[in-house]
Design a protein around this motif. Structure first.
Motif, PDB file in Angstrom:
ATOM      1  N   TRP A  96      83.117  61.897 144.154  1.00  0.00           N
ATOM      2  CA  TRP A  96      81.808  62.321 143.024  1.00  0.00           C
ATOM      3  C   TRP A  96      80.991  63.105 143.516  1.00  0.00           C
ATOM      4  CZ3 TRP A  96      80.432  57.447 139.844  1.00  0.00           C
ATOM      5  CH2 TRP A  96      81.720  57.105 138.859  1.00  0.00           C
ATOM      6  N   LYS A 130      84.726  61.808 137.038  1.00  0.00           N
ATOM      7  CA  LYS A 130      83.600  60.818 137.373  1.00  0.00           C
ATOM      8  C   LYS A 130      83.193  60.459 135.847  1.00  0.00           C
ATOM      9  CE  LYS A 130      78.733  60.999 138.429  1.00  0.00           C
ATOM     10  NZ  LYS A 130      77.543  61.516 139.170  1.00  0.00           N
ATOM     11  N   ASN A 131      83.218  61.507 134.811  1.00  0.00           N
ATOM     12  CA  ASN A 131      82.688  61.291 133.472  1.00  0.00           C
ATOM     13  C   ASN A 131      83.709  60.375 132.708  1.00  0.00           C
ATOM     14  OD1 ASN A 131      84.856  63.007 132.657  1.00  0.00           O
ATOM     15  ND2 ASN A 131      83.619  64.665 132.204  1.00  0.00           N
ATOM     16  N   SER A 136      77.310  54.919 135.465  1.00  0.00           N
ATOM     17  CA  SER A 136      76.840  56.171 136.207  1.00  0.00           C
ATOM     18  C   SER A 136      76.908  56.193 137.591  1.00  0.00           C
ATOM     19  CB  SER A 136      75.513  56.519 135.758  1.00  0.00           C
ATOM     20  OG  SER A 136      74.721  55.535 136.182  1.00  0.00           O
TER      21      SER A 136
END
Length: 203
Positions: A96, A130-131, A136
């Protein structure tokens, strides 16, 4: 589980199968993989709680104090440690954040990496993208329960991975609820970081 453990003593390690629990060196281990007459074992429990490194400084798995402990004190106290293979362990960058994973190492005992957790406990695609994650700082998915570990008292406990976290003084980990903490915890969380050793056993 215990029936298998008793049968294992009679049949030997050649009868190991992926997903089973086997005794070795006074602990119970989960069989994650079998390759070329070697089995990848991960301790069933969080065996100890130790810092990844004793000082908060930029460092990689190659240099950290937890690696030195596992390949010296912990390795030396295991009965039949001559059956443990010495393997080249890849230390990839954090997927990431791009944090440097450092050099590959040659170890008897090691921690799992982010890549290996996804490989052996289930891949929802969030490590690559990652998204896709609903949180988060890490991965929350349908495989959370498979990644939950308990300590020797029976309580759910978080545990270290060898992969770097977001900055260079943080290591990735598994949350007590099974989330993958890709961002990670500070290295010198003294007495709190769970240790689940992994090793390749010669069959």
């Amino acid at each position: 589980m215990r029936i298998f453990s008793k049968m294992q003593k009679l049949l030997g390690y050649n009868s190991l199968q992926i997903g089973q629990i086997t005794p070795f060196g006074g602990y119970d281990w989960q069989v994650l993989d079998i390759q070329n007459n070697q089995a990848l074992l991960l301790s069933e429990l969080v065996l100890e709680k130790r810092p990844y490194n004793t000082t908060q400084t930029p460092i990689t798995w190659e240099q950290c104090t937890l690696r030195r402990y596992l390949n010296n004190d912990f390795y030396n106290k295991l009965p039949q440690n001559g059956k443990i293979a010495q393997r080249t362990i890849p230390n990839n960058n954090n997927q990431w954040f791009g944090t440097d994973g450092g050099n590959d190492t040659t170890d008897h005992i090691f921690l799992l990496s982010l890549d290996e957790v996804v490989q052996y406990f289930g891949d929802s695609g969030q490590l690559k993208v990652k998204n896709k994650s609903p949180i988060s700082w890490g991965i929350e998915d349908q495989f959370n329960d498979k990644r939950i570990a308990r300590d020797t008292s029976g309580a759910a406990a978080w545990w270290w991975l060898r992969s770097p976290g977001k900055p260079t003084y943080i290591a990735a980990s598994i949350h007590r609820k099974g989330y993958v903490n890709v961002c990670g915890y500070d290295y010198d969380v003294v007495g709190e970081g769970g240790v689940r050793p992994a090793l390749w056993l010669n069959l």
